[in-house]
Motif scaffolding. Sequence first.
Motif, PDB file in Angstrom:
ATOM      1  N   ASP A 101      -2.938 -39.658 -71.183  1.00 53.44           N
ATOM      2  CA  ASP A 101      -4.180 -39.833 -70.422  1.00 53.44           C
ATOM      3  C   ASP A 101      -4.571 -41.304 -70.347  1.00 53.44           C
ATOM      4  O   ASP A 101      -5.030 -41.788 -69.292  1.00 53.44           O
ATOM      5  N   ARG A 102      -4.421 -42.021 -71.433  1.00 49.93           N
ATOM      6  CA  ARG A 102      -4.747 -43.456 -71.441  1.00 49.93           C
ATOM      7  C   ARG A 102      -3.798 -44.227 -70.522  1.00 49.93           C
ATOM      8  O   ARG A 102      -4.213 -45.147 -69.803  1.00 49.93           O
ATOM      9  N   THR A 103      -2.529 -43.844 -70.500  1.00 54.09           N
ATOM     10  CA  THR A 103      -1.573 -44.498 -69.600  1.00 54.09           C
ATOM     11  C   THR A 103      -1.950 -44.256 -68.141  1.00 54.09           C
ATOM     12  O   THR A 103      -1.862 -45.162 -67.304  1.00 54.09           O
ATOM     13  N   ALA A 104      -2.387 -43.030 -67.846  1.00 52.62           N
ATOM     14  CA  ALA A 104      -2.837 -42.733 -66.484  1.00 52.62           C
ATOM     15  C   ALA A 104      -4.055 -43.574 -66.129  1.00 52.62           C
ATOM     16  O   ALA A 104      -4.190 -44.046 -64.986  1.00 52.62           O
ATOM     17  N   ARG A 150       5.830 -48.794 -67.431  1.00 53.37           N
ATOM     18  CA  ARG A 150       7.060 -48.048 -67.143  1.00 53.37           C
ATOM     19  C   ARG A 150       7.961 -47.979 -68.371  1.00 53.37           C
ATOM     20  O   ARG A 150       8.565 -46.928 -68.656  1.00 53.37           O
ATOM     21  N   ASP A 151       8.056 -49.085 -69.124  1.00 49.90           N
ATOM     22  CA  ASP A 151       8.832 -49.061 -70.368  1.00 49.90           C
ATOM     23  C   ASP A 151       8.235 -48.072 -71.359  1.00 49.90           C
ATOM     24  O   ASP A 151       8.959 -47.319 -72.036  1.00 49.90           O
ATOM     25  N   SER A 152       6.902 -48.068 -71.459  1.00 49.22           N
ATOM     26  CA  SER A 152       6.234 -47.145 -72.377  1.00 49.22           C
ATOM     27  C   SER A 152       6.469 -45.693 -71.975  1.00 49.22           C
ATOM     28  O   SER A 152       6.770 -44.838 -72.819  1.00 49.22           O
ATOM     29  N   LEU A 153       6.348 -45.406 -70.675  1.00 50.75           N
ATOM     30  CA  LEU A 153       6.569 -44.039 -70.205  1.00 50.75           C
ATOM     31  C   LEU A 153       8.003 -43.588 -70.439  1.00 50.75           C
ATOM     32  O   LEU A 153       8.249 -42.418 -70.748  1.00 50.75           O
ATOM     33  N   SER A 180       3.955 -26.235 -78.395  1.00 47.00           N
ATOM     34  CA  SER A 180       5.137 -26.426 -77.553  1.00 47.00           C
ATOM     35  C   SER A 180       4.754 -26.468 -76.079  1.00 47.00           C
ATOM     36  O   SER A 180       5.272 -27.290 -75.308  1.00 47.00           O
ATOM     37  N   SER A 181       3.826 -25.583 -75.682  1.00 54.99           N
ATOM     38  CA  SER A 181       3.378 -25.582 -74.291  1.00 54.99           C
ATOM     39  C   SER A 181       2.646 -26.871 -73.942  1.00 54.99           C
ATOM     40  O   SER A 181       2.822 -27.419 -72.848  1.00 54.99           O
ATOM     41  N   LEU A 182       1.825 -27.366 -74.875  1.00 55.83           N
ATOM     42  CA  LEU A 182       1.106 -28.621 -74.634  1.00 55.83           C
ATOM     43  C   LEU A 182       2.078 -29.785 -74.492  1.00 55.83           C
ATOM     44  O   LEU A 182       1.912 -30.642 -73.612  1.00 55.83           O
ATOM     45  N   CYS A 183       3.123 -29.813 -75.330  1.00 50.83           N
ATOM     46  CA  CYS A 183       4.128 -30.879 -75.222  1.00 50.83           C
ATOM     47  C   CYS A 183       4.855 -30.812 -73.888  1.00 50.83           C
ATOM     48  O   CYS A 183       5.147 -31.853 -73.284  1.00 50.83           O
ATOM     49  N   ALA A 184       5.146 -29.614 -73.424  1.00 50.07           N
ATOM     50  CA  ALA A 184       5.810 -29.476 -72.130  1.00 50.07           C
ATOM     51  C   ALA A 184       4.903 -29.990 -71.014  1.00 50.07           C
ATOM     52  O   ALA A 184       5.370 -30.648 -70.073  1.00 50.07           O
ATOM     53  N   THR A 185       3.603 -29.711 -71.123  1.00 49.62           N
ATOM     54  CA  THR A 185       2.657 -30.202 -70.118  1.00 49.62           C
ATOM     55  C   THR A 185       2.581 -31.724 -70.145  1.00 49.62           C
ATOM     56  O   THR A 185       2.572 -32.378 -69.088  1.00 49.62           O
ATOM     57  N   VAL A 186       2.529 -32.282 -71.356  1.00 48.60           N
ATOM     58  CA  VAL A 186       2.468 -33.748 -71.481  1.00 48.60           C
ATOM     59  C   VAL A 186       3.754 -34.370 -70.940  1.00 48.60           C
ATOM     60  O   VAL A 186       3.723 -35.411 -70.276  1.00 48.60           O
ATOM     61  N   ALA A 187       4.907 -33.734 -71.208  1.00 44.74           N
ATOM     62  CA  ALA A 187       6.172 -34.252 -70.689  1.00 44.74           C
ATOM     63  C   ALA A 187       6.172 -34.276 -69.167  1.00 44.74           C
ATOM     64  O   ALA A 187       6.665 -35.231 -68.537  1.00 44.74           O
ATOM     65  N   HIS A 188       5.627 -33.215 -68.554  1.00 39.81           N
ATOM     66  CA  HIS A 188       5.520 -33.183 -67.091  1.00 39.81           C
ATOM     67  C   HIS A 188       4.583 -34.283 -66.598  1.00 39.81           C
ATOM     68  O   HIS A 188       4.876 -34.945 -65.580  1.00 39.81           O
ATOM     69  N   ASP A 189       3.473 -34.482 -67.299  1.00 40.06           N
ATOM     70  CA  ASP A 189       2.542 -35.550 -66.913  1.00 40.06           C
ATOM     71  C   ASP A 189       3.210 -36.921 -67.002  1.00 40.06           C
ATOM     72  O   ASP A 189       3.013 -37.781 -66.128  1.00 40.06           O
ATOM     73  N   VAL A 190       3.982 -37.124 -68.060  1.00 43.20           N
ATOM     74  CA  VAL A 190       4.671 -38.406 -68.232  1.00 43.20           C
ATOM     75  C   VAL A 190       5.675 -38.636 -67.110  1.00 43.20           C
ATOM     76  O   VAL A 190       5.795 -39.749 -66.571  1.00 43.20           O
ATOM     77  N   GLU A 191       6.391 -37.583 -66.724  1.00 43.79           N
ATOM     78  CA  GLU A 191       7.342 -37.707 -65.617  1.00 43.79           C
ATOM     79  C   GLU A 191       6.620 -38.054 -64.318  1.00 43.79           C
ATOM     80  O   GLU A 191       7.071 -38.914 -63.544  1.00 43.79           O
ATOM     81  N   THR A 192       5.473 -37.396 -64.080  1.00 49.80           N
ATOM     82  CA  THR A 192       4.687 -37.691 -62.874  1.00 49.80           C
ATOM     83  C   THR A 192       4.161 -39.117 -62.897  1.00 49.80           C
ATOM     84  O   THR A 192       4.179 -39.816 -61.871  1.00 49.80           O
ATOM     85  N   LEU A 193       3.702 -39.549 -64.065  1.00 48.33           N
ATOM     86  CA  LEU A 193       3.200 -40.922 -64.189  1.00 48.33           C
ATOM     87  C   LEU A 193       4.317 -41.938 -63.972  1.00 48.33           C
ATOM     88  O   LEU A 193       4.078 -43.019 -63.410  1.00 48.33           O
TER      89      LEU A 193
END
Length: 309
Positions: free
Chosen positions: A129-132, A180-183, A206-219
């Motif tokens: 969220d902070r990266t976004a 981008r390096d951080s992501l 596990s579901s929360l991590c999957a959601t965060v992983a998707h967010d990171v990919e989108t970011l």
Amino acid sequence: MPTEVPQPLRDDIVWLDLVEPTPQEDAFVEGLLGIPIPTRDELKDIEPSSRLYIQSNSVFMTASLVYRADSEDPHLTDVAFILSGNRLVTVRYAEPKSFQLFIAALGRVPEGKRDGTTLLARLLETIADRTAEILEHTVDHIDKLSTDIFRDRGKRRPPHYLESKLAKIAEAHRLVAKVRDSLGSLSRLLTFLMNVPHMQADKGDSSLCATVAHDVETLSEHASFVAGNISFLLDASLGLINVEQNAIIKIFSIASVVFLPPTLVASIYGMNFHFMPELNWHLGYPLALFAMLMSAIIPFFIFRWKGWL
């Protein structure tokens, strides 16, 4: 701080956040938990096998986070995340704002869900969220720069106006590059974490991590888009600088052409030959001045008619 442990760590202590720990503090925590604590030099290792591994049933992960993003000199800092039993250990040598935000929001985590894996999943969510937020502020900054550069093109602006904007563009480019390096490091960490038994044991985490992983990919995709916009803005600014420089050179070139015929007339009548019939003319001097004036005015109006001025 002593290296001997007087008593075991209480069960309700599930997060140990080591901020710029000394060697004595590292040794103390190692004695508490029975696990090695990575040093500052070990955190800087870029080998994937040294940043993501399991040792003695403990999970060791390292990610690069952006800090000082709101300043003119953003940096990356390596942070270690260690899952040891039911506890989370973080080791960092800087103060990313995401940790401050997570600590401030800890009260919202239900007491029955305060374990190491849950805290890690929620901490990673806060980091994403902070990266976004950083990217959002960067986009706003780039939009403002774009408006300042392209608006009021016909108005007179101070010298080196565009050159000063180049420095701002470079700052934004540097920040996005670090994001981008951080992501990239967060994406590798989350992919590794989702396959760890500690995380797979809890479906919610596990579901929360999957959601965060998707967010990171989108970011990451959004950061690439922002980087492309910055590159376009940089190229456009350099092009405008070249246009302004060419306009200045054009003015000097036209001035040279306009004053060349009068110079030729003056050079002819400045020669000191004895047999020059115009030397005896009573109207020779005003006629020479008139010829010089007309030879300058005529090219000027021709240039205006052609649209070169």
